[in-house]
Write a protein that holds these residues in place. Structure first.
Motif, short mmCIF file in Angstrom:
data_model
loop_
_atom_site.label_atom_id
_atom_site.label_comp_id
_atom_site.label_asym_id
_atom_site.label_seq_id
_atom_site.Cartn_x
_atom_site.Cartn_y
_atom_site.Cartn_z
N ALA A 56 0.82 -1.11 -0.13
CA ALA A 56 -0.02 0.05 0.05
C ALA A 56 1.00 1.18 -0.01
O ALA A 56 0.55 2.23 -0.75
N THR A 60 0.33 3.65 -3.14
CA THR A 60 -0.35 5.05 -3.07
C THR A 60 0.72 6.01 -2.89
O THR A 60 0.44 7.39 -3.01
N ILE A 67 -3.89 5.67 5.20
CA ILE A 67 -4.51 4.73 4.37
C ILE A 67 -5.28 3.87 5.51
O ILE A 67 -4.74 3.08 6.38
N ARG A 70 -9.44 -0.92 5.94
CA ARG A 70 -10.28 -1.42 5.24
C ARG A 70 -10.22 -1.42 3.62
O ARG A 70 -10.75 -2.24 2.99
N GLU A 71 -9.04 -0.90 3.19
CA GLU A 71 -8.82 -0.60 1.97
C GLU A 71 -7.61 -1.55 1.44
O GLU A 71 -7.57 -1.99 0.15
N VAL A 72 -7.05 -2.26 2.62
CA VAL A 72 -6.01 -3.34 1.91
C VAL A 72 -6.15 -4.69 2.86
O VAL A 72 -5.38 -5.51 2.19
#
Length: 142
Positions: A56, A60, A67, A70-72
């Motif tokens: 990540a 990003t 960050i 929940r996104e990774v």
């Protein structure tokens, strides 16, 4: 040998709303490679690994503190029970290409077994296999 004999019971958890900055801090402080993502009731929802954090950050180019977990995190998590035999969970780890498997007692997170745990105990596992084979030969059909 069973999972309960090798698993760590001091599992690192993070809330679903945590950031990767929080995850990185906990992983480094505790010297582990993953954290279980839990909801407010401490129900496991997924796992985030050190590789997830690094990936990540690279993809990003944003601060880890911005960050969200929940996104990774991985949401489909391979789990086991404390009473599973080590060869069984090791085969599943290989089949699923995972290195870390949470141990669940029903819906409760009770531990974590890792590939490292298995490797560190290979000689114990081999000795156990030898004992089983010796008994099998002794009690086998004649």
């Amino acid at each position: 040998m069973l999972v309960r004999e090798l698993m760590s019971t001091d599992v690192v958890t993070v809330g679903l709303d945590a950031t990767l900055g929080t995850v990185a801090d906990r992983l480094l402080t505790r010297g582990v490679g993953s954290a279980i993502v839990v909801d407010g009731d401490e129900t496991p929802l997924g796992i985030v690994t050190e590789s997830d954090v690094l990936r990540a950050a690279r993809e990003t180019d944003a601060p880890l503190s911005s960050i969200p977990v929940r996104e990774v995190g991985h949401q489909a998590v391979v789990t086991t029970t404390p009473d599973t035999a080590i060869p069984t969970v090791a085969r599943r780890m290989a089949d699923e290409s995972v290195k870390k498997v949470p141990a669940m007692d029903g819906v409760d997170l009770v531990g974590m077994i890792t590939l490292t745990d298995v490797v560190w105990h290979l000689s114990d596992l081999r000795a156990e296999v030898d004992r089983v084979e010796a008994v099998r030969e002794e009690w086998g059909p004649d």
